[in-house]
Design a protein around this motif. Structure first.
Motif, PDB file in Angstrom:
ATOM      1  N   ARG A 189      57.593  36.878  46.732  1.00 59.26           N
ATOM      2  CA  ARG A 189      59.014  36.329  46.965  1.00 59.26           C
ATOM      3  C   ARG A 189      59.102  35.095  46.536  1.00 59.26           C
ATOM      4  O   ARG A 189      60.173  34.251  46.261  1.00 59.26           O
ATOM      5  N   SER A 190      58.035  34.168  47.074  1.00 59.73           N
ATOM      6  CA  SER A 190      57.897  32.582  46.677  1.00 59.73           C
ATOM      7  C   SER A 190      56.595  32.126  46.592  1.00 59.73           C
ATOM      8  O   SER A 190      55.674  32.952  46.978  1.00 59.73           O
ATOM      9  N   GLY A 191      56.381  31.224  45.839  1.00 58.52           N
ATOM     10  CA  GLY A 191      54.997  30.776  45.248  1.00 58.52           C
ATOM     11  C   GLY A 191      54.766  31.104  43.932  1.00 58.52           C
ATOM     12  O   GLY A 191      55.536  31.648  43.273  1.00 58.52           O
ATOM     13  N   HIS A 192      53.504  30.728  43.574  1.00 60.72           N
ATOM     14  CA  HIS A 192      52.963  30.939  42.171  1.00 60.72           C
ATOM     15  C   HIS A 192      51.666  31.854  42.371  1.00 60.72           C
ATOM     16  O   HIS A 192      50.699  31.259  43.079  1.00 60.72           O
ATOM     17  N   ALA A 193      51.803  33.017  41.936  1.00 62.10           N
ATOM     18  CA  ALA A 193      50.539  34.127  42.336  1.00 62.10           C
ATOM     19  C   ALA A 193      49.952  34.434  40.959  1.00 62.10           C
ATOM     20  O   ALA A 193      50.719  34.575  39.819  1.00 62.10           O
ATOM     21  N   VAL A 194      48.936  34.727  41.132  1.00 61.97           N
ATOM     22  CA  VAL A 194      47.832  35.383  39.962  1.00 61.97           C
ATOM     23  C   VAL A 194      47.233  36.544  40.489  1.00 61.97           C
ATOM     24  O   VAL A 194      47.077  36.684  41.614  1.00 61.97           O
ATOM     25  N   ILE A 195      46.971  37.405  39.383  1.00 62.59           N
ATOM     26  CA  ILE A 195      46.424  38.604  39.848  1.00 62.59           C
ATOM     27  C   ILE A 195      44.983  38.524  40.045  1.00 62.59           C
ATOM     28  O   ILE A 195      44.291  37.641  39.550  1.00 62.59           O
ATOM     29  N   TYR A 196      44.439  39.206  41.041  1.00 65.20           N
ATOM     30  CA  TYR A 196      42.827  39.228  41.374  1.00 65.20           C
ATOM     31  C   TYR A 196      42.338  40.555  41.378  1.00 65.20           C
ATOM     32  O   TYR A 196      42.849  41.521  42.035  1.00 65.20           O
ATOM     33  N   THR A 197      41.190  40.877  40.536  1.00 68.60           N
ATOM     34  CA  THR A 197      40.635  41.998  40.341  1.00 68.60           C
ATOM     35  C   THR A 197      39.275  41.395  40.095  1.00 68.60           C
ATOM     36  O   THR A 197      38.799  40.727  39.373  1.00 68.60           O
TER      37      THR A 197
ATOM     38  N   PHE B 184      49.131  48.910  43.244  1.00 63.81           N
ATOM     39  CA  PHE B 184      47.636  48.596  43.229  1.00 63.81           C
ATOM     40  C   PHE B 184      47.179  49.919  43.359  1.00 63.81           C
ATOM     41  O   PHE B 184      47.227  50.578  44.568  1.00 63.81           O
ATOM     42  N   PRO B 185      46.747  50.601  42.279  1.00 64.32           N
ATOM     43  CA  PRO B 185      46.315  52.109  42.318  1.00 64.32           C
ATOM     44  C   PRO B 185      44.854  52.234  42.874  1.00 64.32           C
ATOM     45  O   PRO B 185      44.746  53.343  43.112  1.00 64.32           O
ATOM     46  N   ARG B 186      44.042  51.256  43.006  1.00 62.54           N
ATOM     47  CA  ARG B 186      42.672  51.234  43.549  1.00 62.54           C
ATOM     48  C   ARG B 186      42.550  50.105  44.735  1.00 62.54           C
ATOM     49  O   ARG B 186      43.071  49.010  44.671  1.00 62.54           O
ATOM     50  N   ASP B 187      41.561  50.538  45.771  1.00 63.58           N
ATOM     51  CA  ASP B 187      41.115  49.016  46.756  1.00 63.58           C
ATOM     52  C   ASP B 187      40.397  48.058  45.752  1.00 63.58           C
ATOM     53  O   ASP B 187      40.054  48.305  44.714  1.00 63.58           O
ATOM     54  N   GLY B 188      40.495  46.898  46.239  1.00 65.89           N
ATOM     55  CA  GLY B 188      39.699  45.776  45.791  1.00 65.89           C
ATOM     56  C   GLY B 188      40.588  45.180  44.834  1.00 65.89           C
ATOM     57  O   GLY B 188      39.909  44.189  44.238  1.00 65.89           O
ATOM     58  N   ARG B 189      41.646  45.204  44.530  1.00 68.23           N
ATOM     59  CA  ARG B 189      42.809  44.534  43.662  1.00 68.23           C
ATOM     60  C   ARG B 189      43.826  43.897  44.597  1.00 68.23           C
ATOM     61  O   ARG B 189      43.969  44.324  45.497  1.00 68.23           O
ATOM     62  N   GLY B 190      44.083  42.712  44.220  1.00 63.09           N
ATOM     63  CA  GLY B 190      45.109  41.924  44.846  1.00 63.09           C
ATOM     64  C   GLY B 190      45.632  40.758  44.080  1.00 63.09           C
ATOM     65  O   GLY B 190      45.683  40.740  43.008  1.00 63.09           O
ATOM     66  N   ILE B 191      46.179  39.773  44.922  1.00 65.62           N
ATOM     67  CA  ILE B 191      46.820  38.552  44.319  1.00 65.62           C
ATOM     68  C   ILE B 191      46.213  37.446  45.035  1.00 65.62           C
ATOM     69  O   ILE B 191      45.842  37.583  46.279  1.00 65.62           O
ATOM     70  N   GLN B 192      46.440  36.101  44.394  1.00 67.99           N
ATOM     71  CA  GLN B 192      46.049  34.999  45.173  1.00 67.99           C
ATOM     72  C   GLN B 192      46.724  33.795  44.565  1.00 67.99           C
ATOM     73  O   GLN B 192      47.467  33.962  43.544  1.00 67.99           O
ATOM     74  N   VAL B 193      46.864  32.780  45.663  1.00 66.29           N
ATOM     75  CA  VAL B 193      47.573  31.742  45.014  1.00 66.29           C
ATOM     76  C   VAL B 193      47.012  30.812  43.486  1.00 66.29           C
ATOM     77  O   VAL B 193      45.879  30.967  43.567  1.00 66.29           O
TER      78      VAL B 193
ATOM     79  N   LEU C  99      49.021  44.040  34.499  1.00 65.78           N
ATOM     80  CA  LEU C  99      48.503  42.743  34.439  1.00 65.78           C
ATOM     81  C   LEU C  99      47.217  42.600  34.971  1.00 65.78           C
ATOM     82  O   LEU C  99      46.854  43.505  35.736  1.00 65.78           O
ATOM     83  N   LEU C 100      46.522  41.694  34.167  1.00 65.10           N
ATOM     84  CA  LEU C 100      45.103  41.616  34.181  1.00 65.10           C
ATOM     85  C   LEU C 100      44.402  40.419  35.097  1.00 65.10           C
ATOM     86  O   LEU C 100      45.377  39.762  35.567  1.00 65.10           O
ATOM     87  N   ASN C 101      43.355  40.355  35.478  1.00 66.05           N
ATOM     88  CA  ASN C 101      42.713  39.477  36.466  1.00 66.05           C
ATOM     89  C   ASN C 101      43.362  38.422  35.621  1.00 66.05           C
ATOM     90  O   ASN C 101      43.020  37.628  34.491  1.00 66.05           O
ATOM     91  N   GLY C 102      43.766  37.173  36.686  1.00 68.35           N
ATOM     92  CA  GLY C 102      44.161  35.908  36.315  1.00 68.35           C
ATOM     93  C   GLY C 102      45.447  35.609  35.748  1.00 68.35           C
ATOM     94  O   GLY C 102      46.093  34.635  35.494  1.00 68.35           O
ATOM     95  N   GLN C 103      46.191  36.723  35.402  1.00 71.49           N
ATOM     96  CA  GLN C 103      47.608  36.648  34.812  1.00 71.49           C
ATOM     97  C   GLN C 103      48.392  36.287  35.867  1.00 71.49           C
ATOM     98  O   GLN C 103      48.417  36.664  36.906  1.00 71.49           O
ATOM     99  N   ALA C 104      49.597  35.835  35.631  1.00 67.56           N
ATOM    100  CA  ALA C 104      50.612  35.247  36.554  1.00 67.56           C
ATOM    101  C   ALA C 104      51.261  36.696  37.140  1.00 67.56           C
ATOM    102  O   ALA C 104      51.495  37.580  36.428  1.00 67.56           O
ATOM    103  N   ALA C 105      51.425  36.626  38.481  1.00 70.89           N
ATOM    104  CA  ALA C 105      52.218  37.813  39.158  1.00 70.89           C
ATOM    105  C   ALA C 105      53.807  37.292  39.096  1.00 70.89           C
ATOM    106  O   ALA C 105      54.062  36.478  39.924  1.00 70.89           O
ATOM    107  N   PRO C 106      54.636  37.925  38.550  1.00 72.61           N
ATOM    108  CA  PRO C 106      55.951  37.538  38.458  1.00 72.61           C
ATOM    109  C   PRO C 106      56.664  37.683  39.836  1.00 72.61           C
ATOM    110  O   PRO C 106      56.507  38.586  40.554  1.00 72.61           O
ATOM    111  N   LYS C 107      57.553  36.672  40.094  1.00 70.30           N
ATOM    112  CA  LYS C 107      58.657  37.061  41.061  1.00 70.30           C
ATOM    113  C   LYS C 107      59.449  38.242  41.214  1.00 70.30           C
ATOM    114  O   LYS C 107      59.754  38.342  40.173  1.00 70.30           O
ATOM    115  N   ASN C 108      59.554  38.755  42.442  1.00 72.30           N
ATOM    116  CA  ASN C 108      60.550  39.732  42.588  1.00 72.30           C
ATOM    117  C   ASN C 108      60.340  40.791  41.531  1.00 72.30           C
ATOM    118  O   ASN C 108      61.282  41.478  41.283  1.00 72.30           O
ATOM    119  N   HIS C 109      58.881  41.237  41.219  1.00 74.11           N
ATOM    120  CA  HIS C 109      58.588  42.316  40.510  1.00 74.11           C
ATOM    121  C   HIS C 109      57.782  43.185  41.452  1.00 74.11           C
ATOM    122  O   HIS C 109      57.010  42.634  42.223  1.00 74.11           O
TER     123      HIS C 109
END
Length: 164
Positions: A99-107, A136-145, A122-132
């Protein structure tokens, strides 16, 4: 001449009898089927779920497991705040919306996260767009600032997650 009239009258009376018989037959058949009987069964979703569980060998009456903590309820949407350096790691099947801030994908592996809004992976390190909507199909994947950002993230989460 008289035989033609008799013949014509016989055909007309036969047609009337056949028509009246079919109308009465339809009314009798429709009146005999009562909703909820074996002729016209009514089935609920819970009954179907119970029968599926019995067929699969688990005699449980409640096919959906109850979550261990309220934060992990798969139907509840939570707003989660992340500070720089934190990682929001999803359980399998969890959905995020930044919703707010700049996030990247973590895998930790080479596979990514499904961006259901754009229809891309979206692969590791790519930007996660806002409001999209991100899935997450498997455990261990996420997002970070995003590295270098001083402000945090606000993420809507549906499903289980952990913050590292």
């Amino acid at each position: 001449m008289m035989t033609k009239r008799k013949y014509f009258a016989a055909i007309i009376s036969a047609c009337i009898c056949i028509g009246a018989g079919s109308i009465l037959s339809v009314k009798v058949n429709s009146a005999s089927t009562t909703p909820g009987t074996t002729d016209d069964p009514v089935v609920t979703k819970s009954y179907v779920d119970q029968q599926i569980q019995k067929a699969l060998g688990g005699g449980a009456t409640n096919p959906t497991p109850t979550p261990s903590t309220p934060e992990q309820n798969s139907n509840e949407v939570k707003n989660v705040s992340l500070k720089p350096g934190q990682i929001l790691v999803a359980d399998a099947g969890t959905e995020f919306i930044v919703r707010s801030g700049h996030a990247v994908i973590y895998t930790e592996d080479s596979n990514g996260v499904a961006d259901l809004t754009a229809g891309v992976d979206l692969l590791n390190g790519q930007a996660a767009p806002k409001n999209h909507l991100l899935s997450f199909p498997r455990d261990g994947r996420g997002i970070q600032v995003k590295p270098g950002q001083t402000s945090g993230l606000i993420v809507m989460v549906r499903g289980g997650y952990t913050v590292k």
